[in-house]
Design an enzyme around this catalytic site. Sequence first.
Site, mmCIF file in Angstrom:
data_model
loop_
_atom_site.group_PDB
_atom_site.id
_atom_site.type_symbol
_atom_site.label_atom_id
_atom_site.label_comp_id
_atom_site.label_asym_id
_atom_site.label_seq_id
_atom_site.Cartn_x
_atom_site.Cartn_y
_atom_site.Cartn_z
ATOM 1 N N CYS A 186 52.225 -38.604 57.023
ATOM 2 C CA CYS A 186 52.536 -38.231 58.406
ATOM 3 C C CYS A 186 53.895 -38.745 58.850
ATOM 4 C CB CYS A 186 51.446 -38.742 59.336
ATOM 5 S SG CYS A 186 49.816 -38.187 58.804
ATOM 6 N N ILE B 299 44.346 -30.798 65.179
ATOM 7 C CA ILE B 299 44.924 -30.156 63.988
ATOM 8 C C ILE B 299 45.946 -29.139 64.492
ATOM 9 C CG2 ILE B 299 44.389 -28.561 62.107
ATOM 10 C CD1 ILE B 299 41.726 -30.143 61.812
ATOM 11 N N LYS C 215 48.526 -37.192 70.317
ATOM 12 C CA LYS C 215 47.222 -36.955 70.929
ATOM 13 C C LYS C 215 47.167 -35.620 71.668
ATOM 14 C CE LYS C 215 43.234 -37.450 72.417
ATOM 15 N NZ LYS C 215 43.249 -35.982 72.284
ATOM 16 N N HIS D 268 49.940 -32.762 66.381
ATOM 17 C CA HIS D 268 50.415 -33.515 65.227
ATOM 18 C C HIS D 268 50.484 -32.630 63.981
ATOM 19 C CE1 HIS D 268 51.153 -36.667 62.443
ATOM 20 N NE2 HIS D 268 49.920 -37.039 62.191
#
Lengths: 136, 388
Positions: free
Chosen positions: B84, B210, B330, B334
């Site tokens: 990430c 997602i 959040k 992401h």
Amino acid sequence: MSDGENATDDGEPDDQPPMEAARYPDGTILYPPHPLGPDGAEPVGTVDLSEYHATVVTWTSSTATPPGVREPNHLGIVEFDVDGEAVRAIGQLTTDEVEIGDTVEPVYVPELRDPDAGIREAESHSWDGYRFRPVE
Amino acid sequence: MTSVRVAGVGLTPFGDHGDRAGRDLFAEAAAAAIDDAEIDRAAVDQLAYGNFMGALAEQQGHQAPLMAEAAGLDCPATRYEEACASAGVAVKAAVEAIRAGTADLVVAGGMERMNCLDTGEATEALAIAADELYEVRAGMTFPSAYALMAQAYFDRFGGGRADLAHIAVKNHANAVPNEYAQYQREITVDDALDAPPVAEPLHLYDACPITDGASAVVLASEEYVTANDLDAPVEITGVGQGGDRLALQDRDAIAETPAATEAAEVAYADSGITAADIDVAEVHDCFTIAEAMALESLGIADSGEGIVAARDGKTTPDGDCPVNLSGGLKAKGHPVGATGGSQIAELTRLLRGDHPNSEHVADATTGVAHNAGGTVASAVVHVLEVAE
């Protein structure tokens, strides 16, 4: 393992592999064994952690599990005390009736998750291992 | 050593882009960044591109030249993969190339497609960032990994689900005016507390969604900016990267993120700032607990105090140091391999004054971006400052 080859009638495996950790010259124990330990030292021996008890450091119960993983999946990080040397391991817990600080023991499981489910490559490695069970 | 300016930024909206190909998403973000910078595409020296799971999501390897082509660039291109933190390390590589004098103008960023996988597949694809033999075999997923960290944090420092809920509520509220955010809607503390569990103590609103999306930034040497009369008021003055053992069980610290602490120390020393100088931050809140630990690594909160920073108002828009004014992972979303670049883009907009939430940091001169990989086995911190 449907042929019972790895488990006796009482559920205790008779030829379970060790839960192998490595010992280094300065006394450090690492699980899993690393090719090099502190200061680049090579391991000088192994320790079978399945012969020791451990303490629960942290744990969770996962309800959103991927294909092939039991639901819920109780997971913990536990810390073994091997003659005064601490070493940690992650693993499934046999129950969610557990608290941080509880004492657990490793129990062998022939298949921790279904290797044929999801994106896994079944032949890439073995799927057995240890769960941690609270010691009464 | 030349200073590095952010000449332009571009994002796609974050969310579910259906069957749009990854190359299409990155082309959109790169075009926006190039337009924002008002540069000639032909002058770009390099592309530094982040992507994590493209081989699983699109069966596409060797993505960097493909993305360069999609963005209309004719230059060497490299893909960076650090889970990430992929785009964060891509931006860092771009900064270092310009500082080293090997490039004057670099496009950096990243792309991820995730919604083409179902939730179980996406969870499994993300899990390849963990130790396959010892963590994933036991069924560990990233929600459960961060749950293990959260339980250890609560056990050591205190705190609870209500504290986590305040982090989620803050970041959702911040996302409302952000046109790129996946969830432009507010939630309440009760919504978060009443949501179904994912891995105790983390429930649905403790987790990022997602996301499909792409990010791009155009970085340029100060000399290039001057010679070409570019409008590039924001400078990247510090970069730092930290590392840790991959597996959580293998670390001394479970309730802390030493790799991020190391990254911050290196970045602050590089830029000459201290934590007290930070006016605004974008941090890697893949789970609410991650924001708490990030604040402590960055020095924005003291050890054990990160968990209450949102609840106490320290990190809210009118607090001492607003955190995740973009909505964070959040609520903004992401797309893992794009996130690090999006943080630089959002922080640049906040400091330039053209972000919908810039009003909250009108006098800000110093911002920090914190991007993490896995359970923070990798961390990258960038310091951005308004150039004098």
